[in-house]
Design an enzyme around this catalytic site. Structure first.
Site, PDB file in Angstrom:
ATOM      1  N   ALA A  16       0.838  -1.212   0.000  1.00  0.00           N
ATOM      2  CA  ALA A  16       0.000   0.000   0.000  1.00  0.00           C
ATOM      3  C   ALA A  16       0.866   1.252   0.000  1.00  0.00           C
ATOM      4  CB  ALA A  16      -0.937  -0.003   1.205  1.00  0.00           C
ATOM      5  N   SER A  40       9.710   0.487   8.475  1.00  0.00           N
ATOM      6  CA  SER A  40      10.537  -0.119   9.506  1.00  0.00           C
ATOM      7  C   SER A  40      10.865  -1.556   9.120  1.00  0.00           C
ATOM      8  CB  SER A  40       9.786  -0.084  10.837  1.00  0.00           C
ATOM      9  OG  SER A  40      10.339  -1.005  11.719  1.00  0.00           O
ATOM     10  N   LYS A  79      -3.366 -13.815 -15.344  1.00  0.00           N
ATOM     11  CA  LYS A  79      -4.554 -14.399 -14.700  1.00  0.00           C
ATOM     12  C   LYS A  79      -5.798 -14.060 -15.507  1.00  0.00           C
ATOM     13  CE  LYS A  79      -7.201 -13.749 -10.423  1.00  0.00           C
ATOM     14  NZ  LYS A  79      -7.253 -13.158  -9.090  1.00  0.00           N
ATOM     15  N   PRO A  97     -14.684 -15.907 -14.725  1.00  0.00           N
ATOM     16  CA  PRO A  97     -13.756 -15.330 -15.707  1.00  0.00           C
ATOM     17  C   PRO A  97     -13.715 -13.813 -15.643  1.00  0.00           C
ATOM     18  CG  PRO A  97     -15.848 -15.814 -16.768  1.00  0.00           C
ATOM     19  CD  PRO A  97     -16.014 -16.172 -15.297  1.00  0.00           C
ATOM     20  N   LEU A 334      -4.162  -2.299   4.511  1.00  0.00           N
ATOM     21  CA  LEU A 334      -4.676  -3.010   5.684  1.00  0.00           C
ATOM     22  C   LEU A 334      -5.063  -2.038   6.794  1.00  0.00           C
ATOM     23  CD1 LEU A 334      -2.040  -5.907   5.678  1.00  0.00           C
ATOM     24  CD2 LEU A 334      -4.349  -5.934   4.716  1.00  0.00           C
ATOM     25  N   THR A 345      -9.184  -8.626  -3.873  1.00  0.00           N
ATOM     26  CA  THR A 345      -9.674  -7.249  -3.955  1.00  0.00           C
ATOM     27  C   THR A 345      -8.879  -6.222  -3.136  1.00  0.00           C
ATOM     28  OG1 THR A 345     -11.301  -8.035  -2.347  1.00  0.00           O
ATOM     29  CG2 THR A 345     -12.069  -7.672  -4.580  1.00  0.00           C
TER      30      THR A 345
HETATM   31  C1  LIG Z   1      -3.572 -13.968   4.067  1.00  0.00           C
HETATM   32  C2  LIG Z   1      -3.653 -12.786   3.148  1.00  0.00           C
HETATM   33  C3  LIG Z   1      -3.654 -12.976   1.779  1.00  0.00           C
HETATM   34  C4  LIG Z   1      -3.765 -11.878   0.913  1.00  0.00           C
HETATM   35  N1  LIG Z   1      -3.845 -12.077  -0.438  1.00  0.00           N
HETATM   36  C5  LIG Z   1      -4.119 -11.029  -1.262  1.00  0.00           C
HETATM   37  C6  LIG Z   1      -4.285 -11.203  -2.651  1.00  0.00           C
HETATM   38  O1  LIG Z   1      -4.131 -12.291  -3.198  1.00  0.00           O
HETATM   39  N2  LIG Z   1      -4.593 -10.115  -3.395  1.00  0.00           N
HETATM   40  C7  LIG Z   1      -4.742  -8.872  -2.841  1.00  0.00           C
HETATM   41  O2  LIG Z   1      -5.080  -7.930  -3.556  1.00  0.00           O
HETATM   42  N3  LIG Z   1      -4.527  -8.676  -1.529  1.00  0.00           N
HETATM   43  C8  LIG Z   1      -4.228  -9.710  -0.725  1.00  0.00           C
HETATM   44  N4  LIG Z   1      -4.017  -9.504   0.602  1.00  0.00           N
HETATM   45  C9  LIG Z   1      -3.970  -8.147   1.116  1.00  0.00           C
HETATM   46  C10 LIG Z   1      -2.607  -7.535   0.794  1.00  0.00           C
HETATM   47  O3  LIG Z   1      -1.581  -8.360   1.305  1.00  0.00           O
HETATM   48  C11 LIG Z   1      -2.482  -6.152   1.385  1.00  0.00           C
HETATM   49  O4  LIG Z   1      -3.595  -5.388   1.023  1.00  0.00           O
HETATM   50  C12 LIG Z   1      -1.266  -5.464   0.839  1.00  0.00           C
HETATM   51  O5  LIG Z   1      -0.127  -6.255   1.008  1.00  0.00           O
HETATM   52  C13 LIG Z   1      -1.061  -4.139   1.507  1.00  0.00           C
HETATM   53  O6  LIG Z   1      -0.569  -4.295   2.806  1.00  0.00           O
HETATM   54  P1  LIG Z   1      -0.129  -2.983   3.563  1.00  0.00           P
HETATM   55  O7  LIG Z   1       0.933  -2.318   2.782  1.00  0.00           O
HETATM   56  O8  LIG Z   1      -1.345  -2.222   3.900  1.00  0.00           O
HETATM   57  O9  LIG Z   1       0.450  -3.539   4.953  1.00  0.00           O
HETATM   58  P2  LIG Z   1       1.863  -4.193   5.332  1.00  0.00           P
HETATM   59  O10 LIG Z   1       2.424  -5.038   4.271  1.00  0.00           O
HETATM   60  O11 LIG Z   1       1.629  -4.825   6.684  1.00  0.00           O
HETATM   61  O12 LIG Z   1       2.846  -2.961   5.518  1.00  0.00           O
HETATM   62  C14 LIG Z   1       2.832  -2.154   6.673  1.00  0.00           C
HETATM   63  C15 LIG Z   1       4.059  -1.262   6.654  1.00  0.00           C
HETATM   64  O13 LIG Z   1       4.004  -0.370   7.752  1.00  0.00           O
HETATM   65  C16 LIG Z   1       5.231  -0.394   8.416  1.00  0.00           C
HETATM   66  N5  LIG Z   1       5.033  -0.038   9.823  1.00  0.00           N
HETATM   67  C17 LIG Z   1       4.137  -0.546  10.696  1.00  0.00           C
HETATM   68  N6  LIG Z   1       4.293   0.044  11.902  1.00  0.00           N
HETATM   69  C18 LIG Z   1       5.285   0.956  11.758  1.00  0.00           C
HETATM   70  C19 LIG Z   1       5.922   1.863  12.628  1.00  0.00           C
HETATM   71  N7  LIG Z   1       5.587   1.953  13.929  1.00  0.00           N
HETATM   72  N8  LIG Z   1       6.911   2.632  12.144  1.00  0.00           N
HETATM   73  C20 LIG Z   1       7.311   2.566  10.848  1.00  0.00           C
HETATM   74  N9  LIG Z   1       6.738   1.718   9.977  1.00  0.00           N
HETATM   75  C21 LIG Z   1       5.743   0.921  10.445  1.00  0.00           C
HETATM   76  C22 LIG Z   1       5.720  -1.823   8.238  1.00  0.00           C
HETATM   77  O14 LIG Z   1       7.106  -1.961   8.477  1.00  0.00           O
HETATM   78  C23 LIG Z   1       5.363  -2.017   6.764  1.00  0.00           C
HETATM   79  O15 LIG Z   1       6.359  -1.437   5.961  1.00  0.00           O
HETATM   80  C24 LIG Z   1      -3.857 -10.579   1.463  1.00  0.00           C
HETATM   81  C25 LIG Z   1      -3.805 -10.392   2.845  1.00  0.00           C
HETATM   82  C26 LIG Z   1      -3.713 -11.474   3.695  1.00  0.00           C
HETATM   83  C27 LIG Z   1      -3.683 -11.244   5.176  1.00  0.00           C
END
Ligand SMILES: Cc1cc2nc3c(=O)[nH]c(=O)nc-3n(C[C@H](O)[C@H](O)[C@H](O)COP(=O)(O)OP(=O)(O)OC[C@H]3O[C@@H](n4cnc5c(N)ncnc54)[C@H](O)[C@@H]3O)c2cc1C
Length: 504
Positions: A16, A40, A79, A97, A334, A345
């Site tokens: 994200a 981090s 895909k 599909p 997330l 999604t």
């Molecule tokens: C089991 C599972 C399967 C998934 N499969 C899919 C899929 O097939 N397709 C899809 O579209 N989505 C999928 N997702 C969702 C997808 O993984 C996430 O939407 C996407 O990876 C974005 O994650 P994020 O960047 O929000 O969070 P994260 O990857 O958790 O990143 C969080 C970031 O914040 C940083 N951070 C946190 N706290 C601090 C702090 N105090 N100081 C500094 N930095 C900090 C962390 O170090 C990290 O860099 C899945 C999720 C799960 C749980």
């Protein structure tokens, strides 16, 4: 204009965070605002999220990404949709599909004619009218061929990719576009006393970073939006009770399939995502219905190839923040909410959030009307995806475990109930203004999950039966023939990969 946003801080360097950084830097350019991304290494990223849906192509275009370069860098594959095994009944298969089924006939919708013929025992299976379903079944892939009234022009596709490589790829693009990465753990979020806006974040080493706009991409915790600004979480566990996943990569066996596979299990479902160098697998399950050990054993027993690592366990809650944009903070990924990856999604929701933020890019006045509109549109998008997911679990004949019996008996949101009633009556499906999923998607899953229409859209009577039969038969024949022009998916990917080797 002297109240423009001059500085943006993104907290979080997962998918994200890097998506937001790259898109904002690309669109705003270096002159408008400075963009700093704090991440981090100690905390790390979630490390999953490897299957996508077609709108991601638009995101890549916005970023000026070359698709071949992208596929090579992320060890990606293509895909054409999702194969669902054992969802309606054990032993049953259906395919959701991308792209479209056939085409409408003026005012007569495709599904109207299909239901009419189907109820007369004269329709072919839905897959026969979809180039993506037929291509997937044959293990073939090509990009849509521009021009011409051929099914090959209507191929819809997305990607599978390695999540870690995708973040690294975006990071390179973001830095080239002027984003400043900053390693460090945020330990404090400072609010101004007057309006409660975020003023700065403090890192563990004592550095203080100020900004006009903050983007919370810190993952499930929602460091800014939830912990600092106190935005509550609306829990959807009553409809989508899965709260854990166990994941493991496995060795590839044979060429990669051009589709994601989802297999229903006793207390959840298992994904299979083919990449160039490995296959991603995960069992998403409800911890009320199965233990972690049992879930891991189920996952390991359902792999195509040898496991390449120890299984990894993840916990999550399903739902959304009550607001996504609060004061001068926008939550993405997330941090904004989560729904299981059954229809891939989440990454799309990040993209949708970024697109809307750009559409409603604030000034330092942060107009309330913009914020309200953003939150309303994102809420509608989250809820329509939620309903689409619930359909998979609720409309099933499976009653072989307490998990499936509970899901079959639950009461579902009113909007979904209405869609299901309308479908049961006339087989009609519709797409609301901001719905992500198309009529093809709803039709595939309604039928695939065993819903059956009692009748059909009266508009279908506007075409004489013999003509309807001939036209629909022609779509199926032309679709089948078109698949013969598509290369094997493995060859298509190999050609892209080998181009770099050949390049000087
Ligand atoms: C089991 C599972 C399967 C998934 N499969 C899919 C899929 O097939 N397709 C899809 O579209 N989505 C999928 N997702 C969702 C997808 O993984 C996430 O939407 C996407 O990876 C974005 O994650 P994020 O960047 O929000 O969070 P994260 O990857 O958790 O990143 C969080 C970031 O914040 C940083 N951070 C946190 N706290 C601090 C702090 N105090 N100081 C500094 N930095 C900090 C962390 O170090 C990290 O860099 C899945 C999720 C799960 C749980």
């Amino acid at each position: 204009m002297n109240d423009q946003i001059r500085s943006i801080v993104i907290v979080g360097g997962g998918t994200a965070g890097w998506m937001a950084a790259t898109a904002l830097a690309r669109v705003l350019g270096r002159q408008t605002a400075t963009i700093t991304l704090v991440e981090s290494e100690e905390i790390g990223t979630i490390g999953v999220g490897e299957a996508t849906i077609p709108p991601i192509q638009a995101f890549n275009t916005l970023l000026g990404i070359n698709e071949d370069e992208f596929v090579r860098a992320t060890k990606g594959t293509f895909k054409l949709g999702i194969e669902f095994l054992d969802w309606w009944r054990v032993g049953h298969r259906y395919f959701h599909p991308f792209g479209v089924y056939g085409h409408d006939f003026g005012p007569i919708p495709f599904e109207g004619l299909w239901h009419r013929l189907n109820q007369a025992g004269q329709a072919e299976p839905l897959d026969h009218y979809s180039i993506c379903a037929m291509g997937a079944a044959a293990g073939r892939f090509m990009r849509p061929q521009p021009g011409g009234n051929t099914p090959l022009a209507r191929i819809g596709y997305a990607y599978h990719f390695d999540a870690g490589l995708y973040a690294a790829f975006l990071r390179r693009h973001a830095q080239a576009a002027g984003v400043t990465p900053r390693e460090g753990r945020v330990v404090e979020v400072l609010l101004d006393t007057e309006r409660g806006f975020i003023e700065a974040v403090s890192l563990a080493d004592g550095t203080r970073i100020e900004a006009d706009l903050f983007i919370d991409c810190s993952g499930f915790r929602g460091l800014l939006v939830a912990e600092a600004l106190g935005t509550r979480f609306e829990d959807w566990g009553q409809w989508l009770p899965n709260d854990r996943a166990v994941t493991v990569p496995s060795a590839n066996v044979g060429p990669p399939t051009p589709f994601t596979r989802s297999t229903a299990r006793a207390a959840g479902w298992q994904w299979r995502i083919p990449l160039q160098h490995r296959t991603g697998n995960g069992y998403v399950y409800s911890s009320r219905h199965v233990s972690d050990d049992e879930a891991a054993a189920t996952l390991l027993s359902g792999l195509d190839g040898e496991a390449l690592a120890e299984p990894r366990q993840l916990c999550f809650s399903t739902g959304r923040r009550e607001a996504f944009w609060v004061k001068n903070c926008v939550a993405l990924g997330l941090a904004s909410g989560f729904m299981e990856p059954l229809e891939s999604t989440s990454i799309h929701l990040v993209q949708a959030g970024i697109a809307r933020l750009l559409e409603m890019l604030p000034t330092r006045r942060f107009e309330r009307a913009d914020i309200r509109r953003y939150n309303r549109l994102m809420t509608a998008e989250f809820e329509s995806i939620r309903d689409f997911l619930i359909l998979h679990f609720h409309a099933t004949e499976r009653d072989d475990t307490p998990y499936w019996r509970e899901l079959g008996a639950m009461s579902v949101p009113d909007a979904l109930q209405e869609r299901m009633r309308i479908y049961a009556g006339t087989g009609r499906i519709f797409r609301e203004a901001d719905d992500l999923f198309t009529k093809t998607s709803w039709l595939a899953v309604m039928e695939g999950q065993g819903l059956r229409a009692r009748s059909y859209d009266p508009l279908a009577l506007a075409m004489p039966l013999a003509e309807a039969q001939a036209r629909m038969a022609r779509i199926a024949t032309v679709t089948k023939a078109a698949v013969g022009h598509m290369p094997a998916h493995g060859d298509f990917v190999a050609r892209i990969v080998n181009e770099t080797v050949a390049a000087p």
